[in-house]
Design a protein around this motif. Structure first.
Motif, short mmCIF file in Angstrom:
data_model
loop_
_atom_site.label_atom_id
_atom_site.label_comp_id
_atom_site.label_asym_id
_atom_site.label_seq_id
_atom_site.Cartn_x
_atom_site.Cartn_y
_atom_site.Cartn_z
N TRP A 1 13.09 13.00 0.94
CA TRP A 1 11.97 13.08 1.68
C TRP A 1 11.83 13.80 2.71
O TRP A 1 10.85 15.01 2.57
CB TRP A 1 10.95 11.75 1.65
CG TRP A 1 9.63 11.85 2.04
CD1 TRP A 1 8.60 12.78 1.57
CD2 TRP A 1 8.96 11.23 2.91
NE1 TRP A 1 7.59 12.38 1.97
CE2 TRP A 1 7.77 11.47 2.98
CE3 TRP A 1 9.31 10.26 3.86
CZ2 TRP A 1 6.58 10.93 3.84
CZ3 TRP A 1 8.38 9.68 4.54
CH2 TRP A 1 7.15 9.77 4.66
N ARG B 1 3.26 9.75 4.55
CA ARG B 1 3.16 11.20 4.91
C ARG B 1 2.08 11.73 6.10
O ARG B 1 2.42 12.32 6.72
CB ARG B 1 2.70 11.85 3.73
CG ARG B 1 2.49 13.49 3.55
CD ARG B 1 2.59 13.98 2.10
NE ARG B 1 1.51 13.21 1.42
CZ ARG B 1 1.69 12.76 0.22
NH1 ARG B 1 2.63 13.01 -0.71
NH2 ARG B 1 0.67 12.27 -0.40
N HIS C 1 0.89 -1.20 0.09
CA HIS C 1 -0.12 0.00 0.14
C HIS C 1 0.80 1.25 0.12
O HIS C 1 0.56 2.38 0.60
CB HIS C 1 -0.85 -0.04 1.33
CG HIS C 1 -1.95 -1.22 1.42
ND1 HIS C 1 -3.03 -1.31 0.65
CD2 HIS C 1 -1.82 -2.36 2.10
CE1 HIS C 1 -3.69 -2.44 0.70
NE2 HIS C 1 -2.69 -3.18 1.45
N GLY D 1 2.77 4.45 -1.48
CA GLY D 1 2.68 5.59 -2.45
C GLY D 1 1.25 6.19 -2.50
O GLY D 1 0.93 6.82 -3.63
N ARG D 2 0.45 5.91 -1.36
CA ARG D 2 -1.02 6.65 -1.44
C ARG D 2 -1.20 7.58 -0.12
O ARG D 2 -2.27 7.73 0.29
CB ARG D 2 -2.00 5.40 -1.52
CG ARG D 2 -1.94 4.41 -0.23
CD ARG D 2 -2.64 3.31 -0.40
NE ARG D 2 -4.38 3.64 -0.04
CZ ARG D 2 -5.17 2.58 0.00
NH1 ARG D 2 -4.96 1.46 -0.30
NH2 ARG D 2 -6.25 3.07 0.19
N GLY D 3 0.04 7.76 0.32
CA GLY D 3 -0.05 8.68 1.32
C GLY D 3 0.31 8.49 2.67
O GLY D 3 -0.02 9.08 3.84
N ILE D 4 0.17 7.09 3.18
CA ILE D 4 0.24 6.40 4.57
C ILE D 4 1.40 7.17 5.22
O ILE D 4 1.19 7.52 6.17
CB ILE D 4 0.14 5.04 4.72
CG1 ILE D 4 -1.35 4.41 3.98
CG2 ILE D 4 0.36 4.25 6.03
CD1 ILE D 4 -1.24 2.96 3.71
#
Ligand SMILES: CC(C)(COP(=O)(O)OP(=O)(O)OC[C@H]1O[C@@H](n2cnc3c(N)ncnc32)[C@H](O)[C@@H]1OP(=O)(O)O)[C@@H](O)C(=O)NCCC(=O)NCCS
Length: 176
Positions: free
Chosen positions: A138, A99, A92, A94-97
């Motif tokens: 990052w 961040r 999962h 690259g879907r903002g978890i």
């Protein structure tokens, strides 16, 4: 697709959830820190995760009933908090978890009256590791500034014999 949600794990969390969490952290770090540790070394244990959870320091990302990410945030002093053990399930990414977990840790620090966040990146001393290079870039994009470097053998003498290669802990800081 369902969206994930974040929460602080309750102090009394059932053992099966703690085991799932420590398995996730160990799986993620086995890949992310490949080549840094000797065979058989693991990032954490269910007992350590239970201790952090019991101290109210473990936040997780849920996708339905499954944990798909975590971060540990703890107070360092009156004005400073530190986050670590940041992990997102590789299925999962690259879907903002990641961040959102960092943002959750930052909010938690501010809510507890600590306007400074600190973190460390374990980094091989004499070669570059792609996942550490990604993190350095990052965190810089998220506003973290590099503040210093300490040899692992000085900061954590007990861990140094488990390393497969000499490593440093590169420290970063952000005023929230
Ligand atoms: C670091 C980590 C938690 C990020 O998790 P994630 O859920 O994929 O993160 P996000 O989806 O929020 O993306 C984070 C950043 O990576 C970028 N990114 C995500 N997937 C990417 C990919 N496949 N290629 C390039 N960049 C990517 C995103 O664009 C985002 O950058 P931005 O915030 O500048 O837009 C995850 O990679 C991980 O578990 N890594 C291994 C453990 C680790 O290194 N932990 C930190 C130790 S200090």
């Amino acid at each position: 697709m369902d969206d994930f949600r974040l929460s602080l794990l309750p102090v009394h969390t059932e053992p099966a959830v703690l085991t799932r969490l420590s398995d996730l952290v160990n799986e993620v770090y086995a890949e992310a820190e490949k080549g840094l540790w000797q065979d058989g070394a693991t990032r954490t244990s269910t007992a350590e995760v239970a201790e952090m959870t019991g101290a109210g320091q473990m936040a997780v990302a849920w996708l339905g009933r499954h944990i798909v990410g975590c971060v540990r945030v703890r107070p360092l002093d009156d004005g400073t908090a530190e986050f670590g053990m940041l992990a997102a399930d590789p299925a999962h990414r690259g879907r903002g978890i990641g961040r959102d977990l960092v943002a959750f840790a930052e909010r938690h620090a501010l809510d507890s009256g600590r306007p400074v966040m600190r973190l460390e990146i374990l980094t091989p001393r004499s070669w570059t590791h792609p996942s550490k290079e990604f993190l350095a870039g990052w965190y810089a994009r998220l506003g973290y500034q590099r503040t210093g470097v300490n040899a692992v053998e000085e900061s954590y003498p007990g861990l140094a014999p488990l390393l497969a290669t000499p490593c440093d802990l590169v420290a970063y800081r952000k005023h929230l």
